[in-house]
Design a protein around this motif. Structure first.
Motif, PDB file in Angstrom:
ATOM      1  N   THR A 166      -3.993   6.957  -2.302  1.00  0.00           N
ATOM      2  CA  THR A 166      -3.583   5.638  -1.835  1.00  0.00           C
ATOM      3  C   THR A 166      -3.584   4.697  -3.028  1.00  0.00           C
ATOM      4  O   THR A 166      -4.598   4.560  -3.708  1.00  0.00           O
ATOM      5  CB  THR A 166      -4.548   5.117  -0.762  1.00  0.00           C
TER       6      THR A 166
ATOM      7  N   HIS B 189       0.935   5.214   0.349  1.00  0.00           N
ATOM      8  CA  HIS B 189       0.208   6.429   0.735  1.00  0.00           C
ATOM      9  C   HIS B 189       0.990   7.626   0.231  1.00  0.00           C
ATOM     10  O   HIS B 189       2.119   7.853   0.673  1.00  0.00           O
ATOM     11  CB  HIS B 189       0.054   6.505   2.249  1.00  0.00           C
TER      12      HIS B 189
ATOM     13  N   LYS C 114      -2.813   0.715  -4.248  1.00  0.00           N
ATOM     14  CA  LYS C 114      -2.721  -0.602  -3.640  1.00  0.00           C
ATOM     15  C   LYS C 114      -2.371  -1.623  -4.706  1.00  0.00           C
ATOM     16  O   LYS C 114      -2.950  -1.631  -5.774  1.00  0.00           O
ATOM     17  CB  LYS C 114      -4.060  -0.948  -2.991  1.00  0.00           C
TER      18      LYS C 114
ATOM     19  N   LYS D 108      -4.130  13.829  -1.388  1.00  0.00           N
ATOM     20  CA  LYS D 108      -3.552  12.547  -0.981  1.00  0.00           C
ATOM     21  C   LYS D 108      -4.047  11.457  -1.902  1.00  0.00           C
ATOM     22  O   LYS D 108      -5.093  11.586  -2.537  1.00  0.00           O
ATOM     23  CB  LYS D 108      -3.982  12.212   0.448  1.00  0.00           C
TER      24      LYS D 108
ATOM     25  N   VAL E  44       0.850  -1.186   0.000  1.00  0.00           N
ATOM     26  CA  VAL E  44       0.000   0.000   0.000  1.00  0.00           C
ATOM     27  C   VAL E  44       0.884   1.235   0.000  1.00  0.00           C
ATOM     28  O   VAL E  44       1.791   1.362   0.819  1.00  0.00           O
ATOM     29  CB  VAL E  44      -0.923   0.003   1.225  1.00  0.00           C
TER      30      VAL E  44
END
Lengths: 158, 369, 386
Positions: free
Chosen positions: A84, A73, A86, A82, A71
């Protein structure tokens, strides 16, 4: 504030039409196929619309269902947004391309993910254990991890 | 003093040994005082009490420290060069002790009244370099080696300005004998070299007369600068902060004495403190009148007791010496440490040119005045 | 002074000076590695050619432990990561779980948390400033700093009984209400503390030797700092105006008027050790301002336990929460599978991330500079190794 994950996913899907990027509403995050993580990482860092200059955290995760995950970030200091990302991989082929050259901090985070979760980062220049001793067996943060009986003649479980 | 001892014990080897060991007694007592001074002064500067449990206000703490060091295991590392490793601390202490031989403690006591006293002092204190080099090399430890390399570079470099400063004073007085230098400064404190030297003609012990007058006052700024240069070089030669680079704790653990324990460590420790006193005493002798009373008069003269004069003179020298030791402690607990290249810069690009310049100027003035 | 070094480097580079490399093992037992960090130094004389850091001597499997604990049981473990900033660690963890649970904490709790976190920040910076002084050979400022840190620890002790590891900020609340006279104690502390900053400034920070030792040393350019993910005073020392308390607001920091201190390269180059050090010095004053404002509007009464959940079982999901620790960005990546234990808890420790830059900024410096650089990064090994 900057873009939402959904907007970023749409934006990236236009740039990488064949990548099969998936937007996961629950987290929220964008699922990226392992093979493409390096290109996507470079894209989100250098694209003026995205400008994710900081990798806040890189975590290796064992999802416990036979898959491992990495993951990412990300944070953009200039655009205040921001993201994320994965990557999900099967335990049997725990291999992800490195993003060490994209964000320098990834070097140590990837070593940690390798050390504790057992994910191999292809192309990493110095993939050694970082927290555990060099000759430790297994990767403790795997859900099926069994502590080794002896370490250099010392009994481990207490 | 020698004749006094001879009158008690006769003219034999025992008398000589006793005579030689007087500075040792002094040195041991001084070391105890200096250790206590270091811990207490640093404690007060740092807003704490320091040792308080051993004796009233912790005054017998140094004795406890010595007892502890005596009892400690004496470790020699397996791969060390045993002969050199064991020799180094004693050589280091020896050089410090031997230097005390020419320090005139009063007009009545000086171990060896050498006419080349100052040069002897320079030469013998350089022996310490050999001891440090030995210790660092024989320990077979990289930290020790780094420490000793730094120490040698530092001490050898700083001997140049220190020697130049001595030359300045010698040029002015015209004698290498330390007693002569002190006698030249007799009288009240304005006759001290730091204030420009004697203001009237003085008869030296060698029989030579030093011509002087109040025009010597023009030397005041020059000698003040000389004193500062000597004191800085002295700090560097004794490896004290801000020049404690050879034993920089945060970098090299302890430098050349990392591997030493017990009494051998104590020897290095003693020689460091002894060197501090020697530098301080030489500062006092060269610039602050040595054993001369700052008031120019002695209580002993009033009572017509020559022995009391000698004791007073001893007291004045020790007091002046301890003041400069206190200054060293004060500086140590105030300043950060220099870096090794800054240290060399300070020596070769600041102190040496300045000391040569002052030497030229003083030489010129001595000739024309 | 640096030109002497340059001459030396040129000599080595051109092959006129023949030298050999030497490997020096620094640590895990060494006075200035701030714990059990081990650095393998490849040296050319006194010049550092390469640094290979080895960590893990203090590894306690925090993340593995957390998976076997319930959510409240993890809090004491967070204390033990950055043990100089335990309050901030508690705060970050509590925030992460609260956001996952979606609960709001009472006003009074928020105020106490902010005051505690800022006091802890001052305490932590005092240790950093003192030990940095010690790394460059100044011993006395260290004790001045520790003297004032004691006052803060006394306040903590009166409130929660512990001096170092508090377990004070819980999920949804606090373990205890503050003690009687807390506000007076804190105000007293601020009054006593302010002169210390001047004292340390006079004794250490503007000392000529100190500036010589730290200016132009270990220069960390802003782009390198960002790429390495440096945060906190490391990042701000390089001139990047970034503070999570302002830029990613949490708790009630947005209610107070304070400044983000940024390095300006006043003594040397922007991003050198002196800048990082002075950012910490400046931040202590800003923390004082936050505390003073918080004390002015401090709610007099309120139940600190009213939002503490009876049982904590966050819904399935995950969250990444970050707070501004004294050392930088402390991130908690928390995955919940709906049970009473965290499924995965990953900690992004600022010390760990900041330390990774050491090889980059120390090359070509002397050993003495390396010690200064390590001191200016201000690592806590409990957090690096977790």
């Amino acid at each position: 504030m900057g873009k939402t994950h959904e907007e970023i996913c749409t934006y990236l899907s236009e740039l990488f039409p064949d990548a099969g990027l998936e937007y996961d509403d629950a987290v929220p995050c964008i699922n990226v196929p392992p093979a493409l993580i390096r290109e996507i990482a470079l894209q989100v860092r250098d694209d003026a619309e995205l400008a994710f200059d900081t990798l806040m955290c890189l975590s290796g995760v064992d999802f416990g269902d036979g898959t491992l995950g990495v993951v990412y970030h990300l944070d953009s200091m200039s655009l205040r947004q921001k993201l994320t990302l994965k990557v999900t991989i099967p335990v049997a082929e725990a291999c992800v391309p490195t993003v060490e050259r994209v964000w320098r901090i990834a070097e140590w985070h990837e070593r940690e993910a390798y050390d504790l979760v057992g994910i191999v980062f292809q192309g990493h220049g110095d993939l050694r254990r970082i927290l555990l001793p060099e000759d430790w067996e297994g990767h403790p943060l795997r859900k099926d991890y069994q502590v080794q009986e002896f370490y250099n003649g010392m009994k481990v479980p207490y | 003093m020698e004749s006094l001892l001879q009158s008690f014990f006769g003219d034999n080897i025992l008398t000589l040994l006793l005579y030689c060991s007087l500075p040792l007694v002094f040195l041991l007592l001084y070391a105890l005082l200096a250790i206590l001074g270091e811990v207490k002064v640093s404690a007060w500067m740092q807003d704490r009490l320091g040792p308080m449990r051993t004796g009233p206000y912790g005054i017998i703490q140094p004795i406890a420290d010595v007892l502890k060091l005596l009892q400690k295991e004496d470790i020699t590392p397996a791969n060390a060069d045993k002969f050199l490793f064991n020799l180094a601390p004693y050589l280091s202490f020896m050089s410090a002790y031997a230097a005390l031989a020419v320090i005139p403690f009063s007009s009545q006591y000086v171990g060896a009244d050498l006419n080349l006293g100052l040069f002897y002092l320079l030469a013998i204190s350089s022996l310490n370099v050999a001891a440090i080099m030995m210790a660092g090399w024989a320990s077979n430890n990289k930290y020790s080696l780094y420490g000793s390399m730094r120490a040698v570079a530092q001490i050898v470099s700083y001997e140049v300005p220190a020697a130049m400063v001595l030359v300045i004073v010698v040029m002015f007085i015209g004698s290498l004998n330390l007693q002569d230098i002190i006698i030249a400064q007799s009288g009240p404190f304005w006759n001290w070299i730091v204030f420009g030297g004697p203001k009237q003609d003085v008869m030296l012990a060698s029989g030579h007369t030093l011509d002087a007058s109040w025009t010597n006052l023009i030397f005041f700024p020059l000698f003040l600068g000389t004193f500062v240069m000597y004191y800085i070089s002295g700090l560097a030669e004794t490896n004290r902060t801000p020049f404690d680079i050879p034993e920089a704790e945060s970098e090299l653990v302890s430098g050349y004495h990392t591997e030493y324990s017990g009494m051998k460590f104590a020897m290095f420790f003693m020689s460091e403190y002894a060197n501090m006193f020697i530098v301080s005493a030489v500062t006092a002798i060269l610039f602050f009148g040595g054993w001369n009373s700052p008031f120019g008069v002695y209580l002993g003269d009033a009572f017509d007791a020559p022995w009391l004069v000698a004791v007073e003179q001893f007291g004045w020298l020790v007091l002046k010496g301890l003041f400069f030791v206190f200054m060293m402690i004060w500086i140590r607990w105030t300043l950060p440490r220099l870096r090794v290249d800054q240290l060399m810069y300070m020596c070769w690009k600041v102190l040496i040119p300045f000391s040569f310049g002052v030497a030229l100027l003083v030489g010129f003035l001595v000739v024309i005045l | 002074m640096t030109e002497n070094l340059d001459v030396l480097r040129q000599g080595i580079a051109s092959g006129r000076l023949k030298t050999d490399e030497l490997v020096l093992n620094m640590g895990p037992q060494h006075p200035s590695t701030h714990g059990v960090l081990r650095l393998e130094l490849v040296l050319d004389g006194e010049i550092v050619v390469k640094i290979i850091p080895s960590m893990g001597y203090l590894h306690r499997c925090f993340e593995k432990h957390a998976e076997a604990m319930t959510y409240p049981q993890v809090v004491p473990y967070t204390d033990r990561m950055d043990y100089l900033a335990a309050m901030n660690n508690n705060h970050g963890y509590a925030l992460a779980v609260e956001r996952l649970l979606g609960i709001e904490v009472p006003e009074r709790v928020e105020y106490i948390r902010v005051i505690m976190a800022e006091l802890q920040r001052i305490a932590s910076h005092l240790v950093a400033i003192g030990t940095f002084g010690m790394d460059v050979g100044a011993f006395t400022p260290f004790l001045y700093c520790f003297r004032d840190r004691e006052y803060i620890l006394d306040i903590f002790e009166r409130t929660c009984g512990a001096r170092l590891l508090y377990n004070y900020i819980w999920v949804g609340g606090l373990s205890h209400d503050v003690h009687d006279g807390f506000e007076r104690d804190v105000a007293d502390f601020i009054r006593k503390f302010r002169p210390t900053v001047t004292e340390v400034n006079n004794l250490l920070n503007y000392n000529k030797i100190f500036i010589e030792r730290t200016a132009h040393v270990g220069v960390l350019p802003a782009d390198v700092a960002v790429s390495y993910g440096c945060s906190g005073p490391m990042l701000r020392g390089s001139g990047v105006d970034w503070d999570l308390r302002r830029d990613d607001p949490y708790s009630i920091y947005d209610r107070f008027d304070w400044n983000v201190i940024v390095g300006d390269g006043a003594a040397g180059t922007l991003g050198d050790c002196w800048d990082r050090h002075m950012v910490r010095v400046g931040e202590m004053e800003e923390s004082c301002r936050i505390i003073e404002q918080a004390l002015e509007s401090f709610p007099a009464a309120g139940d600190i336990a009213e939002a503490i959940p009876k049982r904590i079982r966050p819904p399935k999901g995950e969250i990444y929460t970050r707070v501004e620790n004294p050392r930088g960005e402390l991130g908690y990546y928390l995955i919940s599978d709906g049970s009473a234990n965290p499924f995965r808890l990953k900690v992004r420790g600022p010390s760990f991330v900041n330390l990774s830059v050491i090889d980059e900024i120390s090359r070509g410096h002397l050993i003495a500079d390396l010690v200064a650089i390590l001191g200016s990064i201000d690592i806590v090994l409990g957090e690096v190794d977790r």
